[in-house]
Design a protein around this motif. Structure first.
Motif, PDB file in Angstrom:
ATOM      1  N   LEU A  91      25.866  38.136  39.242  1.00 27.53           N
ATOM      2  CA  LEU A  91      27.059  37.437  38.738  1.00 27.53           C
ATOM      3  C   LEU A  91      27.076  37.522  37.216  1.00 27.53           C
ATOM      4  O   LEU A  91      26.071  37.214  36.561  1.00 27.53           O
ATOM      5  N   LEU A  92      28.183  37.940  36.664  1.00 31.44           N
ATOM      6  CA  LEU A  92      28.366  37.904  35.205  1.00 31.44           C
ATOM      7  C   LEU A  92      29.350  36.803  34.865  1.00 31.44           C
ATOM      8  O   LEU A  92      30.501  36.820  35.351  1.00 31.44           O
ATOM      9  N   GLY A  93      28.893  35.859  34.052  1.00 33.55           N
ATOM     10  CA  GLY A  93      29.745  34.745  33.640  1.00 33.55           C
ATOM     11  C   GLY A  93      29.427  33.489  34.431  1.00 33.55           C
ATOM     12  O   GLY A  93      29.859  33.349  35.569  1.00 33.55           O
ATOM     13  N   ALA A  94      28.644  32.604  33.793  1.00 36.55           N
ATOM     14  CA  ALA A  94      28.251  31.362  34.477  1.00 36.55           C
ATOM     15  C   ALA A  94      29.036  30.192  33.908  1.00 36.55           C
ATOM     16  O   ALA A  94      28.489  29.131  33.603  1.00 36.55           O
ATOM     17  N   GLY A  95      30.343  30.405  33.720  1.00 44.26           N
ATOM     18  CA  GLY A  95      31.215  29.317  33.264  1.00 44.26           C
ATOM     19  C   GLY A  95      31.679  28.497  34.453  1.00 44.26           C
ATOM     20  O   GLY A  95      31.002  28.436  35.482  1.00 44.26           O
ATOM     21  N   ASN A  96      32.855  27.899  34.323  1.00 46.93           N
ATOM     22  CA  ASN A  96      33.337  26.991  35.380  1.00 46.93           C
ATOM     23  C   ASN A  96      33.428  27.687  36.737  1.00 46.93           C
ATOM     24  O   ASN A  96      32.911  27.198  37.740  1.00 46.93           O
ATOM     25  N   LEU A  97      34.089  28.847  36.753  1.00 45.95           N
ATOM     26  CA  LEU A  97      34.302  29.544  38.020  1.00 45.95           C
ATOM     27  C   LEU A  97      32.996  30.151  38.544  1.00 45.95           C
ATOM     28  O   LEU A  97      32.660  29.995  39.724  1.00 45.95           O
TER      29      LEU A  97
ATOM     30  N   ALA B  28      27.094  28.396  43.198  1.00 52.07           N
ATOM     31  CA  ALA B  28      26.512  27.209  43.829  1.00 52.07           C
ATOM     32  C   ALA B  28      27.007  27.003  45.261  1.00 52.07           C
ATOM     33  O   ALA B  28      26.282  26.473  46.095  1.00 52.07           O
ATOM     34  N   HIS B  29      28.230  27.417  45.547  1.00 50.97           N
ATOM     35  CA  HIS B  29      28.827  26.980  46.822  1.00 50.97           C
ATOM     36  C   HIS B  29      29.031  28.059  47.864  1.00 50.97           C
ATOM     37  O   HIS B  29      29.340  27.739  49.012  1.00 50.97           O
ATOM     38  N   LEU B  30      28.874  29.331  47.495  1.00 47.08           N
ATOM     39  CA  LEU B  30      29.142  30.359  48.514  1.00 47.08           C
ATOM     40  C   LEU B  30      27.887  30.732  49.291  1.00 47.08           C
ATOM     41  O   LEU B  30      26.812  30.860  48.710  1.00 47.08           O
TER      42      LEU B  30
ATOM     43  N   CYS C 206      33.066  37.048  36.470  1.00 47.55           N
ATOM     44  CA  CYS C 206      33.704  35.759  36.141  1.00 47.55           C
ATOM     45  C   CYS C 206      33.675  35.564  34.635  1.00 47.55           C
ATOM     46  O   CYS C 206      33.350  34.480  34.142  1.00 47.55           O
ATOM     47  N   ILE C 207      33.954  36.630  33.922  1.00 49.59           N
ATOM     48  CA  ILE C 207      33.917  36.619  32.456  1.00 49.59           C
ATOM     49  C   ILE C 207      35.347  36.737  31.924  1.00 49.59           C
ATOM     50  O   ILE C 207      36.261  37.054  32.686  1.00 49.59           O
ATOM     51  N   PRO C 208      35.554  36.492  30.625  1.00 47.34           N
ATOM     52  CA  PRO C 208      36.911  36.650  30.100  1.00 47.34           C
ATOM     53  C   PRO C 208      37.406  38.083  30.294  1.00 47.34           C
ATOM     54  O   PRO C 208      36.614  39.039  30.260  1.00 47.34           O
TER      55      PRO C 208
END
Ligand code: NAI
Length: 212
Positions: free
Chosen positions: A88-94, A100-102, A152-154
């Motif tokens: 996963l790239l981008g450990a922001g909100n999404l 955590a949930h999938l 999940c990055i900008p």
């Protein structure tokens, strides 16, 4: 029949069949007719028969489908009998919510690494994984060979990171950014997810009902 020969619309329905068959299995069903399955799923029996005929003979005239057998075959077609290593790239909100949930393992993936550029996040844990610095990405890929990545990055960072990931051997993307990866790389597998599009579809459904 090969996966390539199955139409995209049938493939899009397979995860739902798989989920329903799992629920039936948990409720003790051994066999189910296409008519009963159609009623439960809000489809037609002929649609179900057509879909399942795409990848072999699972039903027997008059006996219906073996629930566990059919679930296993659909699982194989979906690649759920394997565990594709994913990062996963981008450990922001999404990204945090997804990590955590999938239930990755039951979806054919093994989430093995999380990366971010924000120093405040490095070392934080999400489930069993620590967030790594993006500086460690290349070394990590060389050692662990992830095949798939969640973006999940900008949007502005997506093109550069995707190029790097492809050069490190990643060939499948679950892309949440609004960067259109497929335009540049026709040979990589890309699944774009746009929650906004889904919400807009709901808006259409409400308004088309209003117009009836
Ligand atoms: P966020 O700002 O909370 O998280 C982004 C994270 O990416 C931050 O932690 C940031 O430090 C990190 N980051 C920035 N550049 C990076 C790089 N080069 N490599 C690794 N990490 C990097 O944003 P949020 O809300 O989590 O959204 C993430 C992305 O998903 C955005 O592109 C947003 O537009 C998109 N999005 C898409 C949705 C969809 O349905 N497709 C829904 C919501 C957001």
């Amino acid at each position: 029949m090969s996966k390539n020969a199955i139409s995209n619309s049938v493939i899009r329905r397979l995860p739902r069949y798989y989920r329903f068959l799992g629920e039936l299995e948990n409720n003790g069903y051994i066999r189910i007719s296409s008519r009963e399955l159609a009623e439960k799923m809000g489809l037609t029996a002929s649609q179900i028969r057509q879909d399942f005929n795409c990848f072999g003979e699972f039903g027997q005239q008059g006996y219906g489908y073996n629930v566990s057998g059919l679930k296993m075959e659909i699982g194989k077609i979906l690649g759920l009998d394997k565990q594709t290593p994913m990062i996963l790239l981008g450990a922001g909100n999404l990204g945090r919510a997804i990590a955590a949930h999938l239930d990755f393992k039951n979806r054919g993936f093994d989430l093995i690494g999380i990366f971010d550029t924000n120093p405040d996040l490095i070392g934080m844990e999400i489930g069993e994984l620590k967030i790594n610095s993006i500086d460690q990405l290349e070394a990590f890929c060389n050692e662990h060979h992830p095949e798939a990545a969640i973006l999940c990055i900008p949007k502005e960072a997506a093109a550069v990171q995707a190029e790097k990931l492809i050069s490190y051997g990643v060939h499948a993307f679950w892309n949440f950014t609004h960067y259109d990866l497929r335009l540049e790389h026709k040979d990589v597998a890309v699944e774009n997810v746009h929650l906004g599009d889904s919400l807009t579809t709901l808006s259409y459904c409400i308004n088309s009902n209003d117009n009836k």
